[in-house]
Every structure is written in C-alpha cells, then in structure tokens.
Design a protein around this motif. Structure first.
Motif, PDB file in Angstrom:
ATOM      1  N   MET A 195       0.734  -1.406  -0.249  1.00 17.65           N
ATOM      2  CA  MET A 195       0.266  -0.182  -0.041  1.00 17.65           C
ATOM      3  C   MET A 195       0.806   1.300  -0.071  1.00 17.65           C
ATOM      4  N   PRO A 196       0.216   2.693  -1.277  1.00 18.01           N
ATOM      5  CA  PRO A 196       0.978   3.293  -1.145  1.00 18.01           C
ATOM      6  C   PRO A 196       0.878   4.264   0.534  1.00 18.01           C
ATOM      7  N   THR A 197       2.195   5.243   0.848  1.00 20.21           N
ATOM      8  CA  THR A 197       2.144   5.402   1.768  1.00 20.21           C
ATOM      9  C   THR A 197       1.989   6.851   2.098  1.00 20.21           C
ATOM     10  N   THR A 198       0.822   7.741   2.906  1.00 18.76           N
ATOM     11  CA  THR A 198      -0.520   9.259   2.531  1.00 18.76           C
ATOM     12  C   THR A 198       0.358  10.014   3.451  1.00 18.76           C
ATOM     13  N   ILE A 199       1.248  11.503   2.720  1.00 14.85           N
ATOM     14  CA  ILE A 199       1.574  12.361   3.434  1.00 14.85           C
ATOM     15  C   ILE A 199       0.720  13.177   3.183  1.00 14.85           C
TER      16      ILE A 199
ATOM     17  N   PRO B  15      12.022  16.972  -4.058  1.00 10.76           N
ATOM     18  CA  PRO B  15      11.581  15.649  -3.694  1.00 10.76           C
ATOM     19  C   PRO B  15      10.929  15.255  -4.922  1.00 10.76           C
ATOM     20  N   LEU B  16      10.225  16.507  -5.430  1.00 11.19           N
ATOM     21  CA  LEU B  16       8.949  15.463  -6.702  1.00 11.19           C
ATOM     22  C   LEU B  16       9.769  15.500  -8.174  1.00 11.19           C
ATOM     23  N   ALA B  17      10.257  16.371  -8.314  1.00 13.06           N
ATOM     24  CA  ALA B  17      11.898  16.466  -9.321  1.00 13.06           C
ATOM     25  C   ALA B  17      12.254  14.619 -10.096  1.00 13.06           C
ATOM     26  N   ILE B  18      12.704  14.753  -8.680  1.00 11.02           N
ATOM     27  CA  ILE B  18      13.360  13.640  -8.618  1.00 11.02           C
ATOM     28  C   ILE B  18      12.562  11.942  -8.594  1.00 11.02           C
ATOM     29  N   ALA B  19      11.373  12.214  -8.046  1.00 10.23           N
ATOM     30  CA  ALA B  19      10.929  11.432  -8.564  1.00 10.23           C
ATOM     31  C   ALA B  19       9.820  11.573  -9.594  1.00 10.23           C
ATOM     32  N   CYS B  20       9.686  11.978 -10.271  1.00 10.07           N
ATOM     33  CA  CYS B  20       9.902  12.104 -11.522  1.00 10.07           C
ATOM     34  C   CYS B  20      10.475  11.387 -12.727  1.00 10.07           C
ATOM     35  N   LEU B  21      12.219  11.275 -12.069  1.00 10.41           N
ATOM     36  CA  LEU B  21      12.933  10.924 -12.971  1.00 10.41           C
ATOM     37  C   LEU B  21      12.744   8.795 -12.674  1.00 10.41           C
ATOM     38  N   ALA B  22      12.326   8.986 -11.353  1.00  7.59           N
ATOM     39  CA  ALA B  22      12.318   7.701 -11.012  1.00  7.59           C
ATOM     40  C   ALA B  22      11.094   7.128 -12.376  1.00  7.59           C
ATOM     41  N   PHE B  23      10.174   7.653 -12.061  1.00  3.12           N
ATOM     42  CA  PHE B  23       8.666   7.308 -12.289  1.00  3.12           C
ATOM     43  C   PHE B  23       8.900   7.315 -14.176  1.00  3.12           C
ATOM     44  N   ASP B  24       9.436   7.872 -14.234  1.00  2.00           N
ATOM     45  CA  ASP B  24       9.776   8.022 -15.617  1.00  2.00           C
ATOM     46  C   ASP B  24      11.201   6.556 -15.927  1.00  2.00           C
ATOM     47  N   ALA B  25      11.966   6.103 -15.323  1.00  2.00           N
ATOM     48  CA  ALA B  25      12.602   4.919 -15.435  1.00  2.00           C
ATOM     49  C   ALA B  25      11.864   3.507 -15.134  1.00  2.00           C
ATOM     50  N   GLY B  26      10.792   3.689 -14.916  1.00  2.00           N
ATOM     51  CA  GLY B  26      10.313   2.740 -14.833  1.00  2.00           C
ATOM     52  C   GLY B  26       9.646   2.215 -13.214  1.00  2.00           C
ATOM     53  N   ARG B  27       9.998   2.971 -11.818  1.00  2.00           N
ATOM     54  CA  ARG B  27      10.747   2.769 -10.669  1.00  2.00           C
ATOM     55  C   ARG B  27       8.715   2.958 -10.112  1.00  2.00           C
ATOM     56  N   PRO B  28       8.306   1.806  -9.177  1.00  2.00           N
ATOM     57  CA  PRO B  28       7.363   2.153  -8.427  1.00  2.00           C
ATOM     58  C   PRO B  28       7.564   3.550  -7.975  1.00  2.00           C
ATOM     59  N   ILE B  29       6.247   4.451  -7.216  1.00  2.00           N
ATOM     60  CA  ILE B  29       6.534   4.831  -7.148  1.00  2.00           C
ATOM     61  C   ILE B  29       5.190   5.269  -5.732  1.00  2.00           C
ATOM     62  N   GLU B  30       5.599   5.298  -4.405  1.00  7.85           N
ATOM     63  CA  GLU B  30       4.792   4.415  -3.616  1.00  7.85           C
ATOM     64  C   GLU B  30       4.730   5.611  -2.639  1.00  7.85           C
TER      65      GLU B  30
END
Length: 287
Positions: A1-5, A251-266
């Motif tokens: 389950m994703p962590t909600t903040i 953090p958003l920008a680095i999460a965007c890099l991860a998302f575009d690399a196909g990594r799960p964002i939880e």
C-alpha cells in the motif's frame, strides 16, 4: 500500500478562480516586462514559481490545465533566465514563455544567476519533462554561478556539478556526489542552519543517490522520509507556512526521474502533485 502524507488544510480565497486569475495576470505582466527589463528576471522567476505553487494549493493534484500552464511558465522563465545570462553581451535570445515567443536581451551575470536559482530551474525542467531545457541548463558553467556573488555552502556547487554530470552522462558522477554529501555535515555549515540542512537540503541528495542506485525499496523509503521532513520543516510554525513549502519541488523532480525510469512510486501526497508526477499534461501544448 502506498504511504499517504497529507498536507495541512488550506484556507484560501472565497473566490479561488478570481484569485488565481488576478495572480496569473500579474505574473504575465511581469513576464511581458522582461523584453525591456531583463534585470527583473530574478523577481519574475520567483513570482512565476510562487504562482505555480499557489495553483497547487487550490488544485492539489494538478488536475486543471491552468495549473499545468503555470508550472510550464515558471519552467520557461527559469530556463530563459539562464539563456539570457549566458548569451553574449549585446545580443538577444528567443524564448517561448506563457504561449508567446519573446525576444529578451542578454542580462549577463547578475546576483540572481546563482546556484540556488539554477537548482530551482533544473527541477522545474525535470518536472515538466523538458529535456532540451534540462540539457541547456546542464551546460551552464558552474563558474558563472559562482560569479553571481551569491553566498552558498560549497556543497551546492558539487550538487549542481553532480546533476549536470548525471544528465550529460559525463564521467565522475560518484566522486562529485560524494563531494556534495561531504559538504552537508551540519557541524561545518556556515550559511544555513542545521535544521534546514537536515530536513530540506540534505534529503534530495539522499533521494537522488537512491535513484541512481536503482533500489526501488530504498528509494521509496527515502522519498517518504524526504516528504515527511519537508512537511515537518514547513509546518513547524506560522512564520514558515508559506507557498515555499506547499510543493516539495526537489523530491517531486527526483520522483519524476524515477517514474520515467519505470520505478514504482509508493508515496501519495499533495506535496507531490499526482498529475505533475505522472506527466498527465505532457504534450498538451507547445512549450
């Protein structure tokens, strides 16, 4: 389950549409003035970024096209600032900003052409997935950022160097990132306080390291920590509660890099607007 903040509730204007329209109008007016007054780039960039963040207060997931337009405009101003700063004296640069091509004179090295501004401009280019502008920014010499006269901890220049090295696929990324980490020791800081370093400035470095290490679990742990520390810092008291902290830009920008690399964002959070993270609006209009 994703962590909600969650982000604290926002008590905005009783007329959000009207409020945003007035702010947008003032921002566009400032952008229009750049063709005659490029020395106002610093203030205009700050205004455009604040406008983008304000849109995300009223539109936490960035679900509206007007929100995307505001973020793109901020990105365009930040990139144009450095295009103008690096252009030869006496020349002009052609820049698309807010749906209009603009001819802006070279502004040269000014106080706002600094490493902090560069980081903000780069993060915006990442969030907006504008690879051409990312490359343009990564070709800005670090010596030019130093020449601005702005005062930063030395680690910032190693951080910029590491990001430029990563994107341009130059050698030495590991060494440059280690140098950036070494400069974040809270006991050796000269210009920022310990809390700012530990809760706001350091977490993006750790997050980026986890990204390039290609460990999705460690990355998501670091993303949770980065967003939680961001929230903790910017909600600590009323003085800090401002637009500055309402989106966790790095953090958003680095999460965007991860998302575009196909990594799960939880992680799910208003600090990481969903439709910016998953590039829902990409290609909606020419940028």
């Amino acid at each position: 389950m994703p962590t909600t903040i969650s982000r604290p509730d926002f008590q905005g204007s009783n007329d959000p549409v009207g409020h945003l329209q007035r702010v947008d109008k003032r921002t566009i007016s400032a952008i229009d003035d750049l063709e005659e007054a490029p020395e106002m780039f610093g203030l205009t960039f700050s205004k455009a970024l604040s406008t983008a963040q304000l849109h995300c207060l009223y539109d936490p997931t960035a679900n509206k096209s007007e929100t995307w337009e505001a973020w793109v405009a901020a990105m365009q101003v930040g990139s144009a600032l450095f295009a103008s700063a690096t252009a030869p004296e006496g020349t002009t640069v052609e820049c698309m900003i807010a749906h209009k091509k603009r001819t802006i004179p070279a502004c040269g090295v000014k106080h706002f052409v600094d490493a902090g501004t560069w980081l903000e401009a780069f993060w915006l280019a990442v969030i907006c997935r504008d690879q051409a502008r990312m490359t343009q920014l990564c070709n800005v010499p670090i010596e030019l950022l130093r020449a601005s006269g702005a005062v930063f901890e030395e680690y910032v220049y190693h951080w910029v160097d590491a990001l430029q090295t990563y994107w341009l696929e130059r050698p030495g990324l590991g060494e440059k990132l280690v140098a950036a980490f070494d400069g974040t020791n809270p006991d050796t800081l000269r210009f920022v306080d310990r809390e700012m370093m530990l809760k706001v400035l350091y977490p993006p470095l750790d997050l980026f390291y986890r990204f390039i290490s290609q460990d999705p679990d460690k990355f998501n742990e670091a993303l949770v920590q980065a967003v939680e520390l961001h929230k903790e810092y910017w909600t600590a008291d009323e003085e800090r509660e401002s637009l500055t902290g309402d989106v966790a830009i790095a953090p958003l920008a680095i999460a965007c890099l991860a998302f575009d690399a196909g990594r799960p964002i939880e992680v799910e959070s208003e600090y990481l607007p969903e439709n910016l993270l998953d590039r829902s609006w990409l290609g909606e209009f020419e940028t």
